[in-house]
Design a protein around this motif. Structure first.
Motif, PDB file in Angstrom:
ATOM      1  N   CYS A   4       0.865  -1.178   0.000  1.00 36.60           N
ATOM      2  CA  CYS A   4       0.000   0.000   0.000  1.00 36.60           C
ATOM      3  C   CYS A   4       0.898   1.223   0.000  1.00 36.60           C
ATOM      4  O   CYS A   4       1.812   1.324   0.817  1.00 36.60           O
ATOM      5  CB  CYS A   4      -0.913  -0.008   1.231  1.00 36.60           C
ATOM      6  SG  CYS A   4      -2.132   1.319   1.215  1.00 36.60           S
ATOM      7  N   ASP A   5       0.637   2.149  -0.923  1.00 37.20           N
ATOM      8  CA  ASP A   5       1.379   3.405  -0.939  1.00 37.20           C
ATOM      9  C   ASP A   5       0.411   4.531  -0.587  1.00 37.20           C
ATOM     10  O   ASP A   5      -0.722   4.280  -0.170  1.00 37.20           O
ATOM     11  CB  ASP A   5       2.070   3.629  -2.284  1.00 37.20           C
ATOM     12  CG  ASP A   5       1.099   3.701  -3.458  1.00 37.20           C
ATOM     13  OD1 ASP A   5      -0.136   3.736  -3.233  1.00 37.20           O
ATOM     14  OD2 ASP A   5       1.575   3.721  -4.606  1.00 37.20           O
ATOM     15  N   CYS A   6       0.838   5.775  -0.763  1.00 38.92           N
ATOM     16  CA  CYS A   6      -0.019   6.892  -0.362  1.00 38.92           C
ATOM     17  C   CYS A   6      -1.301   6.957  -1.188  1.00 38.92           C
ATOM     18  O   CYS A   6      -2.350   7.350  -0.675  1.00 38.92           O
ATOM     19  CB  CYS A   6       0.744   8.206  -0.404  1.00 38.92           C
ATOM     20  SG  CYS A   6       1.389   8.656  -2.018  1.00 38.92           S
ATOM     21  N   SER A   7      -1.249   6.540  -2.440  1.00 37.73           N
ATOM     22  CA  SER A   7      -2.470   6.513  -3.254  1.00 37.73           C
ATOM     23  C   SER A   7      -3.441   5.466  -2.726  1.00 37.73           C
ATOM     24  O   SER A   7      -4.654   5.702  -2.655  1.00 37.73           O
ATOM     25  CB  SER A   7      -2.136   6.209  -4.708  1.00 37.73           C
ATOM     26  OG  SER A   7      -1.375   7.244  -5.266  1.00 37.73           O
ATOM     27  N   LEU A   9      -3.541   4.387   0.369  1.00 39.96           N
ATOM     28  CA  LEU A   9      -4.039   4.881   1.653  1.00 39.96           C
ATOM     29  C   LEU A   9      -5.151   5.895   1.439  1.00 39.96           C
ATOM     30  O   LEU A   9      -6.169   5.865   2.132  1.00 39.96           O
ATOM     31  CB  LEU A   9      -2.895   5.490   2.464  1.00 39.96           C
ATOM     32  CG  LEU A   9      -3.280   6.055   3.828  1.00 39.96           C
ATOM     33  CD1 LEU A   9      -3.958   5.004   4.703  1.00 39.96           C
ATOM     34  CD2 LEU A   9      -2.057   6.636   4.520  1.00 39.96           C
ATOM     35  N   THR A  10      -4.980   6.777   0.467  1.00 41.77           N
ATOM     36  CA  THR A  10      -6.030   7.751   0.157  1.00 41.77           C
ATOM     37  C   THR A  10      -7.318   7.046  -0.252  1.00 41.77           C
ATOM     38  O   THR A  10      -8.409   7.409   0.201  1.00 41.77           O
ATOM     39  CB  THR A  10      -5.567   8.711  -0.958  1.00 41.77           C
ATOM     40  OG1 THR A  10      -4.428   9.425  -0.484  1.00 41.77           O
ATOM     41  CG2 THR A  10      -6.662   9.687  -1.345  1.00 41.77           C
ATOM     42  N   ARG A  38       4.380  -0.204   8.377  1.00 40.48           N
ATOM     43  CA  ARG A  38       5.117   1.060   8.545  1.00 40.48           C
ATOM     44  C   ARG A  38       4.307   2.251   8.033  1.00 40.48           C
ATOM     45  O   ARG A  38       4.260   3.296   8.680  1.00 40.48           O
ATOM     46  CB  ARG A  38       6.465   0.979   7.837  1.00 40.48           C
ATOM     47  CG  ARG A  38       7.303   2.226   8.015  1.00 40.48           C
ATOM     48  CD  ARG A  38       8.774   1.920   7.766  1.00 40.48           C
ATOM     49  NE  ARG A  38       9.574   3.116   7.668  1.00 40.48           N
ATOM     50  CZ  ARG A  38       9.963   3.864   8.694  1.00 40.48           C
ATOM     51  NH1 ARG A  38       9.616   3.527   9.919  1.00 40.48           N
ATOM     52  NH2 ARG A  38      10.696   4.939   8.511  1.00 40.48           N
ATOM     53  N   LEU A  39       3.670   2.119   6.886  1.00 41.86           N
ATOM     54  CA  LEU A  39       2.844   3.205   6.349  1.00 41.86           C
ATOM     55  C   LEU A  39       1.743   3.587   7.334  1.00 41.86           C
ATOM     56  O   LEU A  39       1.554   4.766   7.650  1.00 41.86           O
ATOM     57  CB  LEU A  39       2.225   2.800   5.007  1.00 41.86           C
ATOM     58  CG  LEU A  39       1.222   3.795   4.427  1.00 41.86           C
ATOM     59  CD1 LEU A  39       1.920   5.075   3.977  1.00 41.86           C
ATOM     60  CD2 LEU A  39       0.454   3.168   3.286  1.00 41.86           C
ATOM     61  N   PHE A  40       1.024   2.596   7.849  1.00 43.77           N
ATOM     62  CA  PHE A  40      -0.062   2.886   8.786  1.00 43.77           C
ATOM     63  C   PHE A  40       0.469   3.435  10.107  1.00 43.77           C
ATOM     64  O   PHE A  40      -0.176   4.264  10.737  1.00 43.77           O
ATOM     65  CB  PHE A  40      -0.926   1.648   9.007  1.00 43.77           C
ATOM     66  CG  PHE A  40      -1.871   1.395   7.875  1.00 43.77           C
ATOM     67  CD1 PHE A  40      -3.020   2.150   7.720  1.00 43.77           C
ATOM     68  CD2 PHE A  40      -1.608   0.412   6.945  1.00 43.77           C
ATOM     69  CE1 PHE A  40      -3.891   1.938   6.668  1.00 43.77           C
ATOM     70  CE2 PHE A  40      -2.474   0.182   5.884  1.00 43.77           C
ATOM     71  CZ  PHE A  40      -3.619   0.951   5.746  1.00 43.77           C
ATOM     72  N   THR A  43       1.709   7.198   9.516  1.00 42.94           N
ATOM     73  CA  THR A  43       0.607   8.129   9.258  1.00 42.94           C
ATOM     74  C   THR A  43      -0.430   8.137  10.381  1.00 42.94           C
ATOM     75  O   THR A  43      -1.394   8.902  10.315  1.00 42.94           O
ATOM     76  CB  THR A  43      -0.098   7.777   7.935  1.00 42.94           C
ATOM     77  OG1 THR A  43      -0.624   6.450   8.030  1.00 42.94           O
ATOM     78  CG2 THR A  43       0.858   7.898   6.758  1.00 42.94           C
ATOM     79  N   ALA A  45      -2.680   6.143  10.828  1.00 42.17           N
ATOM     80  CA  ALA A  45      -3.964   5.768  10.254  1.00 42.17           C
ATOM     81  C   ALA A  45      -4.449   4.399  10.737  1.00 42.17           C
ATOM     82  O   ALA A  45      -5.617   4.080  10.563  1.00 42.17           O
ATOM     83  CB  ALA A  45      -3.879   5.758   8.723  1.00 42.17           C
TER      84      ALA A  45
END
Length: 56
Positions: A4-7, A9-10, A38-40, A43, A45
């Protein structure tokens, strides 16, 4: 979920908002790939999707 990248996640945040608008629940399961965790975590989120993540 393995990526999952920022797109992504959006898109997930938009889907969550749409679900909440209709009164539906929206949660993620099987989020265990380190890059996604790591992304979550970065952020903050994770809790929005029912994930109890913490930085390792």
């Amino acid at each position: 979920m393995t990526f999952c990248d920022c797109s992504g996640l959006t898109a997930l945040l938009q889907a969550r908002a749409a679900a909440r608008h209709t009164g539906a629940a929206f949660a993620l399961v099987h989020v265990d790939a380190p890059i996604v965790v790591r992304l979550f975590d970065l952020t903050d989120a994770g809790p929005l999707f029912g994930l109890g993540l913490a930085a390792a």
